[in-house]
Scaffold this motif. Structure first.
Motif, PDB file in Angstrom:
ATOM      1  N   UNK A   1     -27.656  23.360 -12.713  1.00 38.41           N
ATOM      2  CA  UNK A   1     -28.035  22.048 -12.919  1.00 38.41           C
ATOM      3  C   UNK A   1     -27.964  21.582 -14.093  1.00 38.41           C
ATOM      4  N   UNK A   2     -27.297  20.361 -14.360  1.00 40.12           N
ATOM      5  CA  UNK A   2     -27.134  19.723 -15.773  1.00 40.12           C
ATOM      6  C   UNK A   2     -26.013  20.266 -16.394  1.00 40.12           C
ATOM      7  N   UNK A   3     -25.081  21.272 -15.775  1.00 41.65           N
ATOM      8  CA  UNK A   3     -23.725  21.680 -16.510  1.00 41.65           C
ATOM      9  C   UNK A   3     -22.688  21.410 -15.588  1.00 41.65           C
ATOM     10  N   UNK A   4     -21.549  20.969 -15.983  1.00 42.49           N
ATOM     11  CA  UNK A   4     -20.482  20.373 -15.246  1.00 42.49           C
ATOM     12  C   UNK A   4     -19.729  22.049 -14.747  1.00 42.49           C
ATOM     13  N   UNK A   5     -18.960  21.956 -13.505  1.00 44.08           N
ATOM     14  CA  UNK A   5     -18.341  22.894 -13.071  1.00 44.08           C
ATOM     15  C   UNK A   5     -18.931  24.227 -12.316  1.00 44.08           C
ATOM     16  N   UNK A   6     -18.415  25.244 -12.461  1.00 44.69           N
ATOM     17  CA  UNK A   6     -18.810  26.360 -11.819  1.00 44.69           C
ATOM     18  C   UNK A   6     -18.862  27.550 -12.761  1.00 44.69           C
TER      19      UNK A   6
ATOM     20  N   UNK B   1     -15.953  28.890 -15.272  1.00 47.13           N
ATOM     21  CA  UNK B   1     -14.662  29.019 -14.729  1.00 47.13           C
ATOM     22  C   UNK B   1     -13.515  28.212 -15.202  1.00 47.13           C
ATOM     23  N   UNK B   2     -14.049  27.281 -15.798  1.00 45.35           N
ATOM     24  CA  UNK B   2     -13.171  26.114 -16.317  1.00 45.35           C
ATOM     25  C   UNK B   2     -12.535  26.506 -17.722  1.00 45.35           C
ATOM     26  N   UNK B   3     -13.274  27.005 -18.644  1.00 44.22           N
ATOM     27  CA  UNK B   3     -12.896  27.397 -19.885  1.00 44.22           C
ATOM     28  C   UNK B   3     -13.019  28.841 -20.416  1.00 44.22           C
TER      29      UNK B   3
ATOM     30  N   UNK C   1     -19.243  16.885  -5.183  1.00 43.62           N
ATOM     31  CA  UNK C   1     -19.349  18.322  -5.563  1.00 43.62           C
ATOM     32  C   UNK C   1     -18.505  19.107  -4.643  1.00 43.62           C
ATOM     33  N   UNK C   2     -18.721  19.336  -3.467  1.00 45.85           N
ATOM     34  CA  UNK C   2     -17.970  20.232  -2.480  1.00 45.85           C
ATOM     35  C   UNK C   2     -16.502  20.092  -2.610  1.00 45.85           C
ATOM     36  N   UNK C   3     -15.893  18.960  -3.081  1.00 42.76           N
ATOM     37  CA  UNK C   3     -14.616  18.979  -3.215  1.00 42.76           C
ATOM     38  C   UNK C   3     -14.107  19.470  -4.427  1.00 42.76           C
ATOM     39  N   UNK C   4     -14.905  19.044  -5.429  1.00 43.80           N
ATOM     40  CA  UNK C   4     -14.768  19.560  -6.774  1.00 43.80           C
ATOM     41  C   UNK C   4     -14.785  21.016  -6.953  1.00 43.80           C
ATOM     42  N   UNK C   5     -15.744  21.563  -6.253  1.00 45.31           N
ATOM     43  CA  UNK C   5     -15.947  23.019  -6.194  1.00 45.31           C
ATOM     44  C   UNK C   5     -14.815  23.689  -5.659  1.00 45.31           C
TER      45      UNK C   5
ATOM     46  N   UNK D   1      -8.779  28.924  -9.783  1.00 41.77           N
ATOM     47  CA  UNK D   1      -8.960  30.143 -10.167  1.00 41.77           C
ATOM     48  C   UNK D   1      -8.391  31.208  -9.292  1.00 41.77           C
ATOM     49  N   UNK D   2      -7.795  30.820  -8.016  1.00 40.79           N
ATOM     50  CA  UNK D   2      -7.320  31.917  -7.103  1.00 40.79           C
ATOM     51  C   UNK D   2      -8.457  32.459  -6.223  1.00 40.79           C
TER      52      UNK D   2
END
Length: 139
Positions: free
Chosen positions: A10-15, A31-33, A111-115, A122-123
């Motif tokens: 919560x409060x942080x973008x991405x996974x 997983x992004x950077x 969120x679901x689609x972005x995740x 990331x494969x």
């Protein structure tokens, strides 16, 4: 890698991927950077394997929804999560036809689609039930 090691903070973008437990929380890697961060126990953290979406009859685990998206897109990317509300809801209705429109908000659909797209990049594409059952037996 199973969804049991993937976190939404919560409060942080991405996974984030769970890397290690610490005395006061844990270490997660974006997983992004690939940047690592320490997360304490006060943060609201969700493990993707524990998340479900409401339908009119039951709650459907996130892995099943990811699998539906994967089948719809033949293993490719889903639509962009920044599409219009109407387009996202229409798309989500194709993936999960009986989702509860009163309890599943447009932000949840985004969120679901972005995740899904992050995991796809990331494969991480094995959303099968067999993978989860196998990992539970190994514990």
């Amino acid at each position: 890698m199973s969804l049991e090691k993937i976190l939404a903070i919560s409060g942080k973008p991405g996974l984030y991927e769970l890397k290690a437990q610490t005395r006061t929380g844990f270490v997660a890697e974006s997983l992004a950077d690939g940047k690592r961060l320490t997360v304490n126990m006060r943060n609201n953290v969700s493990v993707l394997s524990e998340i479900a979406i409401y339908t009119t009859t039951e709650e459907v685990p996130l892995k099943d929804i990811f699998k539906n998206i994967q089948e719809k897109e033949n293993g490719g990317q889903a639509i962009n999560h920044k599409e219009s509300k109407a387009k996202l809801e229409s798309y989500f209705g194709e993936v999960l036809p009986n989702y509860d429109e009163e309890r599943v908000y447009p932000s949840d659909i985004k969120k679901v689609i972005q995740w899904y797209n992050i995991l796809q990049n990331k494969g991480i594409t094995d959303f099968s039930v067999d993978q989860e059952v196998k990992s539970e037996e190994e514990e």
